[in-house]
Design a protein around this motif. Sequence first.
Motif, PDB file in Angstrom:
ATOM      1  N   LEU A 136      24.253  20.893  72.566  1.00  0.00           N
ATOM      2  CA  LEU A 136      23.829  20.941  71.343  1.00  0.00           C
ATOM      3  C   LEU A 136      22.346  20.076  70.913  1.00  0.00           C
ATOM      4  O   LEU A 136      21.374  20.267  70.369  1.00  0.00           O
ATOM      5  CB  LEU A 136      24.671  20.531  70.431  1.00  0.00           C
ATOM      6  N   LEU A 137      22.334  18.817  71.706  1.00  0.00           N
ATOM      7  CA  LEU A 137      21.090  17.896  71.650  1.00  0.00           C
ATOM      8  C   LEU A 137      19.980  18.600  72.230  1.00  0.00           C
ATOM      9  O   LEU A 137      18.766  18.562  71.414  1.00  0.00           O
ATOM     10  CB  LEU A 137      21.409  16.438  72.180  1.00  0.00           C
ATOM     11  N   ALA A 138      20.103  19.173  73.357  1.00  0.00           N
ATOM     12  CA  ALA A 138      19.162  19.874  74.119  1.00  0.00           C
ATOM     13  C   ALA A 138      18.549  21.185  73.140  1.00  0.00           C
ATOM     14  O   ALA A 138      17.304  21.148  73.084  1.00  0.00           O
ATOM     15  CB  ALA A 138      19.590  20.548  75.530  1.00  0.00           C
ATOM     16  N   VAL A 139      19.560  21.962  72.756  1.00  0.00           N
ATOM     17  CA  VAL A 139      19.124  23.233  71.413  1.00  0.00           C
ATOM     18  C   VAL A 139      17.995  22.253  70.378  1.00  0.00           C
ATOM     19  O   VAL A 139      17.059  22.899  70.177  1.00  0.00           O
ATOM     20  CB  VAL A 139      20.150  23.630  70.970  1.00  0.00           C
ATOM     21  N   GLY A 140      18.617  21.175  69.893  1.00  0.00           N
ATOM     22  CA  GLY A 140      18.025  20.544  68.969  1.00  0.00           C
ATOM     23  C   GLY A 140      16.403  20.062  69.458  1.00  0.00           C
ATOM     24  O   GLY A 140      15.293  20.287  68.577  1.00  0.00           O
ATOM     25  N   HIS A 141      16.302  19.283  70.542  1.00  0.00           N
ATOM     26  CA  HIS A 141      15.029  18.945  70.931  1.00  0.00           C
ATOM     27  C   HIS A 141      14.208  19.946  71.213  1.00  0.00           C
ATOM     28  O   HIS A 141      13.022  19.865  71.140  1.00  0.00           O
ATOM     29  CB  HIS A 141      15.528  17.896  72.095  1.00  0.00           C
ATOM     30  N   PHE A 142      14.707  21.095  71.683  1.00  0.00           N
ATOM     31  CA  PHE A 142      14.245  22.431  72.010  1.00  0.00           C
ATOM     32  C   PHE A 142      13.495  22.948  70.959  1.00  0.00           C
ATOM     33  O   PHE A 142      12.312  23.190  70.718  1.00  0.00           O
ATOM     34  CB  PHE A 142      14.809  23.548  72.817  1.00  0.00           C
ATOM     35  N   ARG A 143      14.371  23.170  69.943  1.00  0.00           N
ATOM     36  CA  ARG A 143      13.982  23.561  68.613  1.00  0.00           C
ATOM     37  C   ARG A 143      12.652  22.933  67.802  1.00  0.00           C
ATOM     38  O   ARG A 143      11.882  23.271  67.181  1.00  0.00           O
ATOM     39  CB  ARG A 143      15.117  24.077  67.593  1.00  0.00           C
ATOM     40  N   ARG A 144      12.876  21.594  68.098  1.00  0.00           N
ATOM     41  CA  ARG A 144      12.044  20.473  67.649  1.00  0.00           C
ATOM     42  C   ARG A 144      10.702  20.588  68.443  1.00  0.00           C
ATOM     43  O   ARG A 144       9.614  19.939  67.868  1.00  0.00           O
ATOM     44  CB  ARG A 144      12.660  19.020  67.697  1.00  0.00           C
ATOM     45  N   GLY A 145      10.602  21.003  69.645  1.00  0.00           N
ATOM     46  CA  GLY A 145       9.250  21.138  70.296  1.00  0.00           C
ATOM     47  C   GLY A 145       9.095  19.915  71.392  1.00  0.00           C
ATOM     48  O   GLY A 145       8.357  19.785  72.275  1.00  0.00           O
ATOM     49  N   ASP A 146      10.447  19.180  71.467  1.00  0.00           N
ATOM     50  CA  ASP A 146      10.234  18.032  72.549  1.00  0.00           C
ATOM     51  C   ASP A 146      11.035  18.635  73.990  1.00  0.00           C
ATOM     52  O   ASP A 146      12.272  18.332  74.164  1.00  0.00           O
ATOM     53  CB  ASP A 146      11.284  17.061  72.024  1.00  0.00           C
ATOM     54  N   TYR A 147      10.215  19.611  74.715  1.00  0.00           N
ATOM     55  CA  TYR A 147      10.764  20.104  75.522  1.00  0.00           C
ATOM     56  C   TYR A 147      11.124  19.349  76.794  1.00  0.00           C
ATOM     57  O   TYR A 147      12.179  19.639  77.611  1.00  0.00           O
ATOM     58  CB  TYR A 147       9.626  21.212  76.150  1.00  0.00           C
ATOM     59  N   SER A 148      10.429  18.176  77.048  1.00  0.00           N
ATOM     60  CA  SER A 148      10.866  17.362  78.163  1.00  0.00           C
ATOM     61  C   SER A 148      12.158  16.608  77.897  1.00  0.00           C
ATOM     62  O   SER A 148      13.063  16.612  78.700  1.00  0.00           O
ATOM     63  CB  SER A 148       9.686  16.151  78.469  1.00  0.00           C
ATOM     64  N   ARG A 149      12.500  16.012  76.809  1.00  0.00           N
ATOM     65  CA  ARG A 149      13.817  15.716  76.574  1.00  0.00           C
ATOM     66  C   ARG A 149      14.913  16.477  76.607  1.00  0.00           C
ATOM     67  O   ARG A 149      15.876  16.427  77.077  1.00  0.00           O
ATOM     68  CB  ARG A 149      13.639  14.925  74.897  1.00  0.00           C
ATOM     69  N   SER A 150      14.628  18.009  76.011  1.00  0.00           N
ATOM     70  CA  SER A 150      15.323  18.949  76.087  1.00  0.00           C
ATOM     71  C   SER A 150      15.863  19.275  77.483  1.00  0.00           C
ATOM     72  O   SER A 150      17.000  19.516  77.728  1.00  0.00           O
ATOM     73  CB  SER A 150      14.923  20.495  75.199  1.00  0.00           C
ATOM     74  N   ARG A 151      14.864  19.321  78.383  1.00  0.00           N
ATOM     75  CA  ARG A 151      15.046  19.694  79.869  1.00  0.00           C
ATOM     76  C   ARG A 151      16.055  18.371  80.350  1.00  0.00           C
ATOM     77  O   ARG A 151      17.087  18.785  81.014  1.00  0.00           O
ATOM     78  CB  ARG A 151      13.902  19.662  80.460  1.00  0.00           C
ATOM     79  N   GLU A 152      15.875  17.303  79.957  1.00  0.00           N
ATOM     80  CA  GLU A 152      16.604  16.130  80.443  1.00  0.00           C
ATOM     81  C   GLU A 152      18.311  16.342  80.149  1.00  0.00           C
ATOM     82  O   GLU A 152      19.120  16.162  80.849  1.00  0.00           O
ATOM     83  CB  GLU A 152      16.239  14.720  80.109  1.00  0.00           C
ATOM     84  N   LEU A 153      18.418  16.702  78.700  1.00  0.00           N
ATOM     85  CA  LEU A 153      19.721  16.911  78.366  1.00  0.00           C
ATOM     86  C   LEU A 153      20.350  18.112  79.051  1.00  0.00           C
ATOM     87  O   LEU A 153      21.577  17.951  79.450  1.00  0.00           O
ATOM     88  CB  LEU A 153      19.719  16.963  76.860  1.00  0.00           C
ATOM     89  N   VAL A 154      19.726  19.033  79.085  1.00  0.00           N
ATOM     90  CA  VAL A 154      20.152  20.343  79.751  1.00  0.00           C
ATOM     91  C   VAL A 154      20.669  20.062  81.305  1.00  0.00           C
ATOM     92  O   VAL A 154      21.641  20.616  81.740  1.00  0.00           O
ATOM     93  CB  VAL A 154      19.400  21.682  79.528  1.00  0.00           C
ATOM     94  N   GLU A 155      19.786  19.384  81.948  1.00  0.00           N
ATOM     95  CA  GLU A 155      20.179  19.029  83.265  1.00  0.00           C
ATOM     96  C   GLU A 155      21.329  18.129  83.300  1.00  0.00           C
ATOM     97  O   GLU A 155      22.321  18.186  84.262  1.00  0.00           O
ATOM     98  CB  GLU A 155      19.019  18.276  83.905  1.00  0.00           C
TER      99      GLU A 155
END
Length: 133
Positions: A62-81
């Motif tokens: 869910l954090l990864a989704v939130g960061h993705f929706r916010r446009g912070d793709y690098s943080r989103s990728r870290e979380l999904v990994e």
Amino acid sequence: GCEKEAAEANGSDESKNECLTRFSWALVHSRRTEDVERGIAMLEASIASTTDPLKMREKLYLLAVGHFRRGDYSRSRELVEQCLMVEPEWRQAQSLKKAIEDRITKDGVIGIGIAVSAAGLIAGGIAAALSRK
């Protein structure tokens, strides 16, 4: 509805956590930026007290989704990994990772296109200035 449910949650800590997780899910999937930000903050605050690996995986997702929706793709990728370290075959996380990578690639191509266009405009301006002299 989720906010009211979370606010009125009585009973065990597990029941309250479930309500907060559902509420966080709704917030990070909202179209409103401030809701997404609020969902991220709620999840980040609750993640430290999470010990169950499956609940941790869900909150990280869910954090990864939130960061993705916010446009912070690098943080989103870290979380999904991190999610995929807990559950490597989780298809939702794999799909999100692909969407993140596609968006990063698309943004990179657009950035290169803008840089090339700017360089072309500058070169054209210099050529026009030189041709006038």
